[in-house]
Write a protein that holds these residues in place. Structure first.
Motif, PDB file in Angstrom:
ATOM      1  N   SER A   1       0.950  -1.155   0.016  1.00  0.00           N
ATOM      2  CA  SER A   1       0.017  -0.053   0.156  1.00  0.00           C
ATOM      3  C   SER A   1       0.653   1.315  -0.089  1.00  0.00           C
ATOM      4  CB  SER A   1      -0.816   0.198   1.298  1.00  0.00           C
ATOM      5  OG  SER A   1      -1.764  -0.967   1.090  1.00  0.00           O
ATOM      6  N   THR A   2       0.298   2.294  -0.712  1.00  0.00           N
ATOM      7  CA  THR A   2       1.153   3.639  -0.620  1.00  0.00           C
ATOM      8  C   THR A   2       1.067   4.053   0.764  1.00  0.00           C
ATOM      9  OG1 THR A   2      -0.722   4.852  -1.264  1.00  0.00           O
ATOM     10  CG2 THR A   2       0.860   3.932  -3.022  1.00  0.00           C
ATOM     11  N   CYS A   3       2.129   5.018   1.107  1.00  0.00           N
ATOM     12  CA  CYS A   3       2.366   5.535   2.265  1.00  0.00           C
ATOM     13  C   CYS A   3       2.983   6.757   2.222  1.00  0.00           C
ATOM     14  CB  CYS A   3       3.221   4.545   3.337  1.00  0.00           C
ATOM     15  SG  CYS A   3       3.409   5.292   4.912  1.00  0.00           S
ATOM     16  N   ARG A   4       1.980   7.931   2.427  1.00  0.00           N
ATOM     17  CA  ARG A   4       2.559   9.345   1.871  1.00  0.00           C
ATOM     18  C   ARG A   4       3.849   9.585   2.294  1.00  0.00           C
ATOM     19  NH1 ARG A   4      -0.883  14.809   3.033  1.00  0.00           N
ATOM     20  NH2 ARG A   4       0.342  16.117   1.707  1.00  0.00           N
TER      21      ARG A   4
ATOM     22  N   ALA B   1       2.866  -4.683   4.012  1.00  0.00           N
ATOM     23  CA  ALA B   1       2.466  -3.591   4.603  1.00  0.00           C
ATOM     24  C   ALA B   1       2.978  -2.381   4.215  1.00  0.00           C
ATOM     25  CB  ALA B   1       2.926  -3.957   6.056  1.00  0.00           C
ATOM     26  N   LYS B   2       2.230  -1.190   4.752  1.00  0.00           N
ATOM     27  CA  LYS B   2       2.845   0.207   4.315  1.00  0.00           C
ATOM     28  C   LYS B   2       4.125   0.350   4.767  1.00  0.00           C
ATOM     29  CE  LYS B   2      -1.574   2.601   4.313  1.00  0.00           C
ATOM     30  NZ  LYS B   2      -1.884   4.010   4.151  1.00  0.00           N
ATOM     31  N   TRP B   3       5.033   0.829   4.395  1.00  0.00           N
ATOM     32  CA  TRP B   3       6.398   1.044   4.795  1.00  0.00           C
ATOM     33  C   TRP B   3       6.899   1.490   6.199  1.00  0.00           C
ATOM     34  CZ3 TRP B   3      10.310   0.352   1.491  1.00  0.00           C
ATOM     35  CH2 TRP B   3      11.652   0.482   1.895  1.00  0.00           C
TER      36      TRP B   3
ATOM     37  N   MET C   1       9.095   1.349  -4.756  1.00  0.00           N
ATOM     38  CA  MET C   1       8.643   2.309  -5.840  1.00  0.00           C
ATOM     39  C   MET C   1       8.769   3.930  -5.096  1.00  0.00           C
ATOM     40  SD  MET C   1       5.115   1.860  -7.595  1.00  0.00           S
ATOM     41  CE  MET C   1       4.268   0.841  -6.423  1.00  0.00           C
ATOM     42  N   THR C   2       9.213   4.828  -5.430  1.00  0.00           N
ATOM     43  CA  THR C   2       9.250   6.044  -4.950  1.00  0.00           C
ATOM     44  C   THR C   2       8.785   7.098  -5.931  1.00  0.00           C
ATOM     45  OG1 THR C   2      11.627   6.314  -5.813  1.00  0.00           O
ATOM     46  CG2 THR C   2      11.190   5.573  -3.599  1.00  0.00           C
ATOM     47  N   GLY C   3       8.346   8.338  -5.545  1.00  0.00           N
ATOM     48  CA  GLY C   3       7.986   9.361  -6.359  1.00  0.00           C
ATOM     49  C   GLY C   3       6.999   9.921  -5.853  1.00  0.00           C
ATOM     50  N   ASP C   4       6.232  10.786  -6.604  1.00  0.00           N
ATOM     51  CA  ASP C   4       5.112  11.455  -6.185  1.00  0.00           C
ATOM     52  C   ASP C   4       3.804  10.577  -7.030  1.00  0.00           C
ATOM     53  OD1 ASP C   4       2.971  13.195  -6.503  1.00  0.00           O
ATOM     54  OD2 ASP C   4       3.747  14.844  -6.867  1.00  0.00           O
ATOM     55  N   ASN C   5       3.275   9.641  -6.131  1.00  0.00           N
ATOM     56  CA  ASN C   5       2.149   9.081  -6.401  1.00  0.00           C
ATOM     57  C   ASN C   5       1.043   9.636  -7.214  1.00  0.00           C
ATOM     58  OD1 ASN C   5       3.604   6.702  -5.669  1.00  0.00           O
ATOM     59  ND2 ASN C   5       2.521   6.932  -3.590  1.00  0.00           N
TER      60      ASN C   5
END
Length: 84
Positions: A31-34, A48-50, A65-69
């Protein structure tokens, strides 16, 4: 080390493109984690989230995976070059 950047324009389009590419190459993603990376593992896995991963779990990941989602670009970095 392998890196691929997705720069599609539009809300979440780069993220969706990266996820589609990972699916096509049999990788799972968390899952993405801001403000944090998203974990990647080869095969079918729940990640899990980072912020909820231990240091050992982070070391065991196959990539991230990194960057501006939302706006892109999104970069997938893997420890090994994926099979064609």
């Amino acid at each position: 080390m392998f890196t691929k950047t997705f720069s599609e324009v539009g809300d979440f389009q780069a993220l969706f493109s990266a996820q589609k590419w990972l699916d096509a190459h049999a990788y799972s993603y968390g899952s993405t984690c801001r403000g944090s990376p998203t974990g990647i593992l080869k095969g079918d896995a729940f990640i899990a989230k980072w912020r909820n991963l231990s240091l050992q779990q982070i070391e065991e990941l196959d990539g991230q995976m990194t960057g501006d989602n939302r706006n892109g670009p999104v970069t997938v970095t893997l420890k090994h070059v994926p099979a064609a």
